[in-house]
Design a protein around this motif. Structure first.
Motif, PDB file in Angstrom:
ATOM      1  N   VAL A 221       0.850  -1.197   0.000  1.00  0.00           N
ATOM      2  CA  VAL A 221       0.000   0.000   0.000  1.00  0.00           C
ATOM      3  C   VAL A 221       0.885   1.246   0.000  1.00  0.00           C
ATOM      4  O   VAL A 221       1.788   1.385   0.821  1.00  0.00           O
ATOM      5  CB  VAL A 221      -0.940   0.006   1.223  1.00  0.00           C
ATOM      6  CG1 VAL A 221      -1.723   1.313   1.279  1.00  0.00           C
ATOM      7  CG2 VAL A 221      -1.893  -1.182   1.155  1.00  0.00           C
ATOM      8  N   LEU A 222       0.588   2.145  -0.930  1.00  0.00           N
ATOM      9  CA  LEU A 222       1.372   3.373  -1.052  1.00  0.00           C
ATOM     10  C   LEU A 222       0.586   4.597  -0.567  1.00  0.00           C
ATOM     11  O   LEU A 222       1.164   5.569  -0.095  1.00  0.00           O
ATOM     12  CB  LEU A 222       1.795   3.561  -2.507  1.00  0.00           C
ATOM     13  CG  LEU A 222       2.970   4.481  -2.794  1.00  0.00           C
ATOM     14  CD1 LEU A 222       4.240   3.976  -2.112  1.00  0.00           C
ATOM     15  CD2 LEU A 222       3.209   4.596  -4.301  1.00  0.00           C
ATOM     16  N   ALA A 223      -0.734   4.557  -0.714  1.00  0.00           N
ATOM     17  CA  ALA A 223      -1.585   5.677  -0.277  1.00  0.00           C
ATOM     18  C   ALA A 223      -3.031   5.170  -0.177  1.00  0.00           C
ATOM     19  O   ALA A 223      -3.395   4.200  -0.853  1.00  0.00           O
ATOM     20  CB  ALA A 223      -1.495   6.831  -1.275  1.00  0.00           C
ATOM     21  N   PRO A 224      -3.855   5.826   0.621  1.00  0.00           N
ATOM     22  CA  PRO A 224      -3.510   6.920   1.525  1.00  0.00           C
ATOM     23  C   PRO A 224      -2.827   6.442   2.799  1.00  0.00           C
ATOM     24  O   PRO A 224      -2.257   7.245   3.520  1.00  0.00           O
ATOM     25  CB  PRO A 224      -4.875   7.537   1.847  1.00  0.00           C
ATOM     26  CG  PRO A 224      -5.812   6.370   1.805  1.00  0.00           C
ATOM     27  CD  PRO A 224      -5.293   5.492   0.694  1.00  0.00           C
ATOM     28  N   CYS A 225      -2.919   5.131   3.072  1.00  0.00           N
ATOM     29  CA  CYS A 225      -2.404   4.580   4.328  1.00  0.00           C
ATOM     30  C   CYS A 225      -0.889   4.715   4.415  1.00  0.00           C
ATOM     31  O   CYS A 225      -0.186   4.447   3.446  1.00  0.00           O
ATOM     32  CB  CYS A 225      -2.779   3.107   4.462  1.00  0.00           C
ATOM     33  SG  CYS A 225      -4.437   2.707   3.897  1.00  0.00           S
ATOM     34  N   PRO A 226      -0.345   5.063   5.571  1.00  0.00           N
ATOM     35  CA  PRO A 226       1.105   5.119   5.752  1.00  0.00           C
ATOM     36  C   PRO A 226       1.701   3.756   6.115  1.00  0.00           C
ATOM     37  O   PRO A 226       2.870   3.680   6.445  1.00  0.00           O
ATOM     38  CB  PRO A 226       1.286   6.102   6.923  1.00  0.00           C
ATOM     39  CG  PRO A 226      -0.063   6.672   7.199  1.00  0.00           C
ATOM     40  CD  PRO A 226      -1.046   5.671   6.708  1.00  0.00           C
ATOM     41  N   HIS A 227       0.896   2.704   6.068  1.00  0.00           N
ATOM     42  CA  HIS A 227       1.357   1.387   6.531  1.00  0.00           C
ATOM     43  C   HIS A 227       0.571   0.293   5.826  1.00  0.00           C
ATOM     44  O   HIS A 227      -0.458   0.544   5.180  1.00  0.00           O
ATOM     45  CB  HIS A 227       1.145   1.262   8.049  1.00  0.00           C
ATOM     46  CG  HIS A 227      -0.278   1.449   8.457  1.00  0.00           C
ATOM     47  ND1 HIS A 227      -1.197   0.428   8.469  1.00  0.00           N
ATOM     48  CD2 HIS A 227      -0.968   2.571   8.832  1.00  0.00           C
ATOM     49  CE1 HIS A 227      -2.377   0.881   8.844  1.00  0.00           C
ATOM     50  NE2 HIS A 227      -2.271   2.184   9.067  1.00  0.00           N
TER      51      HIS A 227
END
Length: 341
Positions: A221-227
Motif C-alpha cells: 500500500v502506497l496511499a492513503p495509508c502510511p502502513h
C-alpha cells in the motif's frame, strides 16, 4: 487543460437531449448510485442514460480519480505508466484523470503514447466514452472494449498493464464477483492498482476489503495509508474517506438541479504497488508512503491546529500543533484533509 476539455465534451454530448428526459434518467441513476435499485443489468441502458450519467457523475468521478492518481504520482514521482487498464471504466473518467496527472505519454518527450484500454459491459457508456475522447489531443488513444465483470473476470483482465484502475465499480458487484475482480486486478497490474469508491461507510468497507486482498496478493500500500497493517478504524464507528471540491458548470447545475457553483465529492480509495517481480517498474518500487496522513478536516483553534492523523505505526492520533512550533504550525494551517504529513 484536460478538465476544461472534458466540460466542453460533456456539453456537446448533451446538446439536443430534452431536459425532461435527462432529468428522469438522472433521478433513476441517483437511486441506483445510493443503492436503492440494485440490478443485474447494466445501469446505463441507452445513449440518453449514458449522456445523463456523464453530466451527472463524470465531473465528480474525474475529480476523485485525479485525487487518487495524484497521491500515487506524489509518492512515486519518478514513474509514469506506459499502459493503463481501466476496469468498469464506463465513459472513461479515469482515462481523463490519468491524462491530467501524467499527460498522454509515459515519457517527457511525448514519444511513447500510453497504451490505454477501457473495459465495461455497458455499450452505451463505451460509445459515449469514444465520442467524448474523439479528437482530444491531450488524451491517449484508447481501446473501448465490452466485457462483463460478473460470473468471473473478463478475458481482458488477464492482460497486464502498468496501471490498473477501477472507479466506482466495486459497489455494482456481488461479494463473490467483487473478490474475483480485485484478485484479477492485482494479478494484471505490473506497477500500480488504484481503486476508488464513494466516501460512504459501505464504500469504505469495500475499499478496506480490497486493500486486504491486494496486500494478500503481494502488493504494497502506497496511499492513503502510511502502513500495510490492519486499518485502525473500528468498523461501524467511523470510516476513512476524503473529499475533493468540484466546480459545477451551468450544465452540471442544470442536470443536477443544484444552485451552488460547487460540490464536495467524498470518496474512499487505495493505491497499491507491486514491489517485486521482473516486470515491476523501478520507479514504483522506489515509492514510499507518507509517514502520516491527515484523515479528517483540520480543526483551526486560537493559536493551534488539531490534526487527526493515521501514522506509519498503524495508529490513529490527534496531533495538536501550536504557534510555538513555528514552521510546523504554519504547515499545519495549510494542510488539507487527505494531505501527507
Amino acid at each position: 487543460m484536460i478538465e476544461q476539455e472534458l466540460r466542453g465534451a460533456l456539453a456537446a454530448a448533451l446538446e439536443g437531449l430534452p431536459a425532461r428526459q435527462a432529468s428522469a434518467a438522472v433521478e433513476r441513476l441517483i437511486a441506483h448510485y445510493r443503492g436503492e435499485t440494485p440490478t443485474g443489468a447494466p445501469v446505463l441502458r441507452d445513449g440518453a442514460d449514458a449522456a445523463a450519467y456523464a453530466a451527472y457523475r463524470m465531473p465528480a468521478t474525474f475529480a476523485a480519480a485525479c485525487a487518487a492518481l495524484d497521491a500515487l504520482a506524489e509518492r512515486a514521482p519518478d514513474w509514469a505508466p506506459a499502459s493503463h487498464l481501466d476496469v468498469g471504466g464506463g465513459t472513461g473518467a479515469a482515462v481523463w484523470a490519468a491524462a491530467q496527472v501524467w499527460g498522454p505519454s509515459s515519457d517527457p518527450a511525448g514519444e511513447a503514447p500510453r497504451s490505454t484500454v477501457v473495459l465495461d459491459w455497458a455499450e452505451p457508456a463505451l460509445a459515449l466514452g469514444r465520442r467524448l475522447a474523439a479528437g482530444v489531443e491531450a488524451l491517449p488513444a484508447a481501446q473501448w472494449r465490452r466485457g462483463s465483470l460478473r460470473g468471473g473476470p473478463a478475458p481482458e483482465l488477464g492482460a497486464a498493464a502498468d496501471l490498473v484502475t477501477a472507479s466506482y465499480v466495486l459497489g455494482e458487484l456481488g461479494a463473490e464477483d467483487r473478490g474475483a475482480v480485485v484478485e484479477a486486478v492485482a494479478q494484471a497490474a505490473r506497477g500500480a492498482v488504484v481503486l476508488v469508491e464513494p466516501g460512504t461507510p459501505d464504500g469504505y468497507l469495500r475499499i478496506r476489503e480490497a486493500r486486504e486482498a491486494l496486500i494478500a496478493a503481494g502488493l504494497r500500500v502506497l496511499a492513503p495509508c502510511p502502513h500495510d497493517g490492519t486499518c485502525p478504524i473500528a468498523v461501524g464507528q467511523d470510516w476513512c474517506h476524503f473529499a475533493v471540491r468540484v466546480a459545477r458548470s451551468s450544465l452540471h447545475r442544470r442536470v443536477k438541479g443544484g444552485e451552488l457553483p460547487y460540490e464536495d465529492e467524498k470518496f474512499s480509495y487505495v493505491v497499491a504497488v507491486r514491489e517485486a517481480g521482473p516486470d515491476a517498474p523501478a520507479g514504483v518500487r522506489a515509492g514510499a508512503p507518507a509517514r502520516a496522513r491527515v484523515v479528517r478536516k483540520p480543526q483551526l483553534r486560537k493559536g493551534q491546529v488539531l490534526l487527526d492523523l493515521c501514522e506509519d505505526g498503524g495508529a490513529l492520533r490527534r496531533r495538536p500543533v501550536t504557534k510555538r512550533e513555528g514552521d510546523t504550525y504554519r504547515a499545519a494551517r495549510k494542510a488539507g484533509w487527505g494531505a501527507a504529513w
